[in-house]
Design a protein around this motif. Structure first.
Motif, PDB file in Angstrom:
ATOM      1  N   ALA A  78      38.834  32.127  37.628  1.00  0.00           N
ATOM      2  CA  ALA A  78      39.334  30.913  38.605  1.00  0.00           C
ATOM      3  C   ALA A  78      40.332  31.766  39.545  1.00  0.00           C
ATOM      4  O   ALA A  78      40.412  31.082  40.789  1.00  0.00           O
ATOM      5  CB  ALA A  78      39.838  30.017  38.022  1.00  0.00           C
ATOM      6  N   ALA A  79      41.187  32.352  39.271  1.00  0.00           N
ATOM      7  CA  ALA A  79      42.221  32.975  39.989  1.00  0.00           C
ATOM      8  C   ALA A  79      41.655  33.881  41.026  1.00  0.00           C
ATOM      9  O   ALA A  79      42.006  33.951  42.242  1.00  0.00           O
ATOM     10  CB  ALA A  79      43.432  33.739  39.200  1.00  0.00           C
ATOM     11  N   ALA A  80      40.649  34.530  40.912  1.00  0.00           N
ATOM     12  CA  ALA A  80      40.007  35.643  41.669  1.00  0.00           C
ATOM     13  C   ALA A  80      39.196  34.712  42.594  1.00  0.00           C
ATOM     14  O   ALA A  80      39.246  34.968  43.751  1.00  0.00           O
ATOM     15  CB  ALA A  80      39.018  36.422  40.992  1.00  0.00           C
ATOM     16  N   ALA A  81      38.842  33.477  42.167  1.00  0.00           N
ATOM     17  CA  ALA A  81      38.060  32.745  43.144  1.00  0.00           C
ATOM     18  C   ALA A  81      38.902  32.132  44.325  1.00  0.00           C
ATOM     19  O   ALA A  81      38.505  31.912  45.108  1.00  0.00           O
ATOM     20  CB  ALA A  81      37.324  31.605  42.462  1.00  0.00           C
ATOM     21  N   ARG A  82      40.087  31.619  43.884  1.00  0.00           N
ATOM     22  CA  ARG A  82      41.031  31.300  44.660  1.00  0.00           C
ATOM     23  C   ARG A  82      41.680  32.280  45.532  1.00  0.00           C
ATOM     24  O   ARG A  82      42.193  31.432  46.744  1.00  0.00           O
ATOM     25  CB  ARG A  82      42.403  30.466  43.735  1.00  0.00           C
ATOM     26  CG  ARG A  82      41.781  29.387  43.138  1.00  0.00           C
ATOM     27  CD  ARG A  82      43.129  28.558  42.635  1.00  0.00           C
ATOM     28  NE  ARG A  82      43.853  29.149  42.002  1.00  0.00           N
ATOM     29  CZ  ARG A  82      43.957  29.482  40.629  1.00  0.00           C
ATOM     30  NH1 ARG A  82      43.020  28.941  39.911  1.00  0.00           N
ATOM     31  NH2 ARG A  82      44.755  30.379  39.819  1.00  0.00           N
ATOM     32  N   HIS A  83      41.767  33.567  45.316  1.00  0.00           N
ATOM     33  CA  HIS A  83      42.458  34.523  46.230  1.00  0.00           C
ATOM     34  C   HIS A  83      41.501  35.873  46.367  1.00  0.00           C
ATOM     35  O   HIS A  83      41.720  36.835  45.852  1.00  0.00           O
ATOM     36  CB  HIS A  83      43.894  35.025  45.319  1.00  0.00           C
ATOM     37  CG  HIS A  83      44.570  33.800  44.987  1.00  0.00           C
ATOM     38  ND1 HIS A  83      45.499  33.293  45.927  1.00  0.00           N
ATOM     39  CD2 HIS A  83      44.914  33.387  43.567  1.00  0.00           C
ATOM     40  CE1 HIS A  83      46.279  32.452  45.285  1.00  0.00           C
ATOM     41  NE2 HIS A  83      45.889  32.388  44.158  1.00  0.00           N
ATOM     42  N   PRO A  84      40.320  35.509  47.104  1.00  0.00           N
ATOM     43  CA  PRO A  84      39.371  36.641  47.176  1.00  0.00           C
ATOM     44  C   PRO A  84      39.762  37.867  47.952  1.00  0.00           C
ATOM     45  O   PRO A  84      39.257  38.832  47.874  1.00  0.00           O
ATOM     46  CB  PRO A  84      38.204  35.776  47.887  1.00  0.00           C
ATOM     47  CG  PRO A  84      38.920  34.598  48.557  1.00  0.00           C
ATOM     48  CD  PRO A  84      39.904  34.119  47.716  1.00  0.00           C
ATOM     49  N   GLY A  85      40.913  37.498  48.932  1.00  0.00           N
ATOM     50  CA  GLY A  85      41.239  38.373  49.595  1.00  0.00           C
ATOM     51  C   GLY A  85      42.260  39.434  48.939  1.00  0.00           C
ATOM     52  O   GLY A  85      42.427  40.734  49.446  1.00  0.00           O
ATOM     53  N   ASN A 139      31.223  51.021  32.537  1.00  0.00           N
ATOM     54  CA  ASN A 139      30.742  50.272  33.442  1.00  0.00           C
ATOM     55  C   ASN A 139      29.932  48.908  32.694  1.00  0.00           C
ATOM     56  O   ASN A 139      28.963  48.561  33.198  1.00  0.00           O
ATOM     57  CB  ASN A 139      30.061  50.725  34.625  1.00  0.00           C
ATOM     58  CG  ASN A 139      30.852  51.624  35.473  1.00  0.00           C
ATOM     59  OD1 ASN A 139      32.023  51.536  35.865  1.00  0.00           O
ATOM     60  ND2 ASN A 139      30.312  52.423  35.986  1.00  0.00           N
ATOM     61  N   THR A 140      30.518  48.553  31.574  1.00  0.00           N
ATOM     62  CA  THR A 140      29.610  47.529  31.055  1.00  0.00           C
ATOM     63  C   THR A 140      30.119  45.939  30.948  1.00  0.00           C
ATOM     64  O   THR A 140      29.576  45.101  31.015  1.00  0.00           O
ATOM     65  CB  THR A 140      29.441  47.798  29.511  1.00  0.00           C
ATOM     66  OG1 THR A 140      30.901  48.002  28.946  1.00  0.00           O
ATOM     67  CG2 THR A 140      28.675  49.045  29.152  1.00  0.00           C
ATOM     68  N   ARG A 141      31.448  46.004  31.379  1.00  0.00           N
ATOM     69  CA  ARG A 141      32.185  44.820  31.375  1.00  0.00           C
ATOM     70  C   ARG A 141      32.774  44.300  32.570  1.00  0.00           C
ATOM     71  O   ARG A 141      33.378  45.062  33.287  1.00  0.00           O
ATOM     72  CB  ARG A 141      33.354  44.713  30.267  1.00  0.00           C
ATOM     73  CG  ARG A 141      34.095  43.249  29.804  1.00  0.00           C
ATOM     74  CD  ARG A 141      34.717  43.474  28.797  1.00  0.00           C
ATOM     75  NE  ARG A 141      36.067  44.163  29.261  1.00  0.00           N
ATOM     76  CZ  ARG A 141      37.005  44.158  28.394  1.00  0.00           C
ATOM     77  NH1 ARG A 141      37.086  43.519  27.468  1.00  0.00           N
ATOM     78  NH2 ARG A 141      38.063  45.009  29.048  1.00  0.00           N
ATOM     79  N   ILE A 142      32.695  43.000  33.007  1.00  0.00           N
ATOM     80  CA  ILE A 142      33.112  42.630  34.319  1.00  0.00           C
ATOM     81  C   ILE A 142      34.639  42.019  34.123  1.00  0.00           C
ATOM     82  O   ILE A 142      34.862  41.298  33.386  1.00  0.00           O
ATOM     83  CB  ILE A 142      32.287  41.832  35.156  1.00  0.00           C
ATOM     84  CG1 ILE A 142      30.865  42.327  35.404  1.00  0.00           C
ATOM     85  CG2 ILE A 142      32.763  41.180  36.393  1.00  0.00           C
ATOM     86  CD1 ILE A 142      29.661  41.187  35.798  1.00  0.00           C
ATOM     87  N   VAL A 143      35.558  42.739  34.910  1.00  0.00           N
ATOM     88  CA  VAL A 143      36.851  42.120  34.832  1.00  0.00           C
ATOM     89  C   VAL A 143      37.313  41.680  36.326  1.00  0.00           C
ATOM     90  O   VAL A 143      36.940  42.357  37.457  1.00  0.00           O
ATOM     91  CB  VAL A 143      37.851  43.005  34.189  1.00  0.00           C
ATOM     92  CG1 VAL A 143      37.338  43.153  32.762  1.00  0.00           C
ATOM     93  CG2 VAL A 143      38.044  44.310  34.831  1.00  0.00           C
ATOM     94  N   ASN A 144      38.289  40.743  36.550  1.00  0.00           N
ATOM     95  CA  ASN A 144      39.082  40.555  37.817  1.00  0.00           C
ATOM     96  C   ASN A 144      40.355  41.128  37.747  1.00  0.00           C
ATOM     97  O   ASN A 144      41.011  40.858  36.701  1.00  0.00           O
ATOM     98  CB  ASN A 144      39.020  39.186  37.952  1.00  0.00           C
ATOM     99  CG  ASN A 144      37.571  38.411  38.030  1.00  0.00           C
ATOM    100  OD1 ASN A 144      36.727  38.788  38.809  1.00  0.00           O
ATOM    101  ND2 ASN A 144      37.118  37.592  37.005  1.00  0.00           N
ATOM    102  N   ARG A 145      40.897  41.657  38.869  1.00  0.00           N
ATOM    103  CA  ARG A 145      42.391  42.329  38.819  1.00  0.00           C
ATOM    104  C   ARG A 145      42.902  42.001  39.973  1.00  0.00           C
ATOM    105  O   ARG A 145      42.235  42.015  41.303  1.00  0.00           O
ATOM    106  CB  ARG A 145      41.902  43.865  38.647  1.00  0.00           C
ATOM    107  CG  ARG A 145      43.176  44.478  38.334  1.00  0.00           C
ATOM    108  CD  ARG A 145      43.044  46.057  38.333  1.00  0.00           C
ATOM    109  NE  ARG A 145      42.368  46.324  36.988  1.00  0.00           N
ATOM    110  CZ  ARG A 145      42.744  46.708  36.109  1.00  0.00           C
ATOM    111  NH1 ARG A 145      43.896  46.749  35.942  1.00  0.00           N
ATOM    112  NH2 ARG A 145      42.249  47.185  34.891  1.00  0.00           N
TER     113      ARG A 145
END
Length: 73
Positions: A59-66, A42-48
């Motif tokens: 940026a992609a995570a911000a465009r598609h938060p749902g 739990n040390t690094r933040i990632v978007n999936r």
């Protein structure tokens, strides 16, 4: 408990709340299954992406938060 005190949980990509595993099976595009507990750093933040499981940019995570989740790995 599985393997070193960690366990598998299901989470909604829309709300961020934990959901039952049966809900995750019914809605695979908007839920994700992840391992939590001992053995995860739990040390690094990632978007999936919740639907594909692939890593995406912030940026992609911000465009598609749902349909994306931000998690610490």
């Amino acid at each position: 408990m599985a393997r070193g005190g960690s366990r598998t949980v299901a989470r909604s990509a829309r709300t961020g709340r934990f959901v039952r595993s049966s809900t995750a099976v019914r809605s695979p595009r908007t839920t994700t299954t992840e391992r939590v507990g001992r053995g995860t750093s739990n040390t690094r933040i990632v978007n999936r992406s919740a639907s594909t499981g692939r890593f995406v940019t912030a940026a992609a995570a911000a465009r598609h938060p749902g349909t994306t989740i931000t998690q610490r790995v």
